[in-house]
Write a protein that holds these residues in place. Structure first.
Motif, mmCIF file in Angstrom:
data_model
loop_
_atom_site.group_PDB
_atom_site.id
_atom_site.type_symbol
_atom_site.label_atom_id
_atom_site.label_comp_id
_atom_site.label_asym_id
_atom_site.label_seq_id
_atom_site.Cartn_x
_atom_site.Cartn_y
_atom_site.Cartn_z
ATOM 1 N N VAL A 86 -0.876 -10.900 0.254
ATOM 2 C CA VAL A 86 -0.576 -9.516 -0.134
ATOM 3 C C VAL A 86 -1.714 -8.596 0.307
ATOM 4 O O VAL A 86 -1.483 -7.509 0.853
ATOM 5 C CB VAL A 86 -0.331 -9.413 -1.652
ATOM 6 C CG1 VAL A 86 -0.302 -7.975 -2.115
ATOM 7 C CG2 VAL A 86 0.961 -10.117 -2.026
ATOM 8 N N LEU A 87 -2.974 -9.030 0.085
ATOM 9 C CA LEU A 87 -4.107 -8.210 0.510
ATOM 10 C C LEU A 87 -4.132 -8.039 2.026
ATOM 11 O O LEU A 87 -4.447 -6.955 2.536
ATOM 12 C CB LEU A 87 -5.419 -8.827 0.025
ATOM 13 C CG LEU A 87 -5.700 -8.711 -1.472
ATOM 14 C CD1 LEU A 87 -6.965 -9.485 -1.839
ATOM 15 C CD2 LEU A 87 -5.837 -7.255 -1.883
ATOM 16 N N ALA A 88 -3.808 -9.097 2.763
ATOM 17 C CA ALA A 88 -3.758 -8.997 4.227
ATOM 18 C C ALA A 88 -2.659 -8.035 4.665
ATOM 19 O O ALA A 88 -2.859 -7.244 5.601
ATOM 20 C CB ALA A 88 -3.539 -10.377 4.832
ATOM 21 N N ALA A 89 -1.515 -8.074 3.997
ATOM 22 C CA ALA A 89 -0.427 -7.150 4.334
ATOM 23 C C ALA A 89 -0.846 -5.704 4.056
ATOM 24 O O ALA A 89 -0.574 -4.802 4.869
ATOM 25 C CB ALA A 89 0.829 -7.504 3.549
ATOM 26 N N LEU A 90 -1.521 -5.477 2.935
ATOM 27 C CA LEU A 90 -2.000 -4.125 2.628
ATOM 28 C C LEU A 90 -3.049 -3.670 3.638
ATOM 29 O O LEU A 90 -3.097 -2.489 4.009
ATOM 30 C CB LEU A 90 -2.569 -4.067 1.209
ATOM 31 C CG LEU A 90 -1.557 -4.193 0.077
ATOM 32 C CD1 LEU A 90 -2.256 -4.244 -1.273
ATOM 33 C CD2 LEU A 90 -0.562 -3.052 0.123
ATOM 34 N N LEU A 91 -3.881 -4.596 4.111
ATOM 35 C CA LEU A 91 -4.876 -4.246 5.131
ATOM 36 C C LEU A 91 -4.187 -3.869 6.440
ATOM 37 O O LEU A 91 -4.597 -2.913 7.110
ATOM 38 C CB LEU A 91 -5.849 -5.400 5.355
ATOM 39 C CG LEU A 91 -6.958 -5.151 6.375
ATOM 40 C CD1 LEU A 91 -7.851 -3.999 5.928
ATOM 41 C CD2 LEU A 91 -7.783 -6.398 6.579
ATOM 42 N N MET A 92 -3.139 -4.590 6.797
ATOM 43 C CA MET A 92 -2.400 -4.251 8.015
ATOM 44 C C MET A 92 -1.744 -2.878 7.883
ATOM 45 O O MET A 92 -1.777 -2.068 8.824
ATOM 46 C CB MET A 92 -1.350 -5.320 8.318
ATOM 47 C CG MET A 92 -1.938 -6.596 8.856
ATOM 48 S SD MET A 92 -0.783 -7.958 9.090
ATOM 49 C CE MET A 92 0.640 -7.191 9.799
ATOM 50 N N ILE A 93 -1.178 -2.599 6.729
ATOM 51 C CA ILE A 93 -0.557 -1.290 6.501
ATOM 52 C C ILE A 93 -1.609 -0.190 6.615
ATOM 53 O O ILE A 93 -1.391 0.837 7.263
ATOM 54 C CB ILE A 93 0.143 -1.249 5.127
ATOM 55 C CG1 ILE A 93 1.379 -2.151 5.135
ATOM 56 C CG2 ILE A 93 0.509 0.178 4.737
ATOM 57 C CD1 ILE A 93 1.981 -2.385 3.765
#
Length: 152
Positions: A86-93
């Motif tokens: 989830v944190l990686a997805a938020l970083l990509m966003i």
């Protein structure tokens, strides 16, 4: 019980070494410490090296024990990997929301290293967006917890 004794002896040894190194600094003249490089190297450097290695050892032990605990409990490992995803997805966003426009100073000139298209600009912007997104999520959970507490 035996590991407790070993841990206490280890803590006492670390405290004793740190205390001796600290007392050695107080035994020297303040002016001599500030001006003489040889005294600085013989008195202050050992305390700095000891503190640095102690910090490194502490970080390694903490990370090692955390990883060991995760691998022993597969359920926690799944939760942790899910949270990291989830944190990686938020970083990509946040990376895609960030721009890489030129950074201008107060005089209207472009800052050194702040040219348009710079990856540094993009990552700084991503860090700002990441903080905003995580702060917003934390604020929502805070309000949710507050409302939940008021309802009870």
């Amino acid at each position: 019980m035996k590991s407790n004794k070993i841990l206490n002896l280890l803590i006492a040894g670390i405290a004793l070494i740190g205390g001796i190194l600290f007392i050695r600094i107080f035994m020297e003249d303040t002016e001599a410490i500030e001006t003489d490089v040889a005294i600085q190297n013989s008195v202050i450097s050992p305390l700095i090296y000891f503190s640095t290695w102690l910090l490194i050892a502490t970080v390694v032990v903490a990370i090692g024990l955390s990883l060991l605990s995760l691998f022993r409990n597969p359920e926690n490992l799944k939760k942790t990997l899910g949270g990291l995803a989830v944190l990686a997805a938020l970083l990509m966003i946040s990376y895609f929301l960030a721009d890489s426009d030129a950074v201008y100073n107060a005089a209207g000139g472009i800052e050194p290293g702040g040219e348009a298209g710079s990856s540094v600009n993009r990552w700084v912007g991503a860090g700002i967006w990441y903080s905003i997104i995580l702060g917003g999520i934390a604020s929502l959970f805070f309000v949710w917890d507050l409302v939940k507490g008021l309802v009870k």
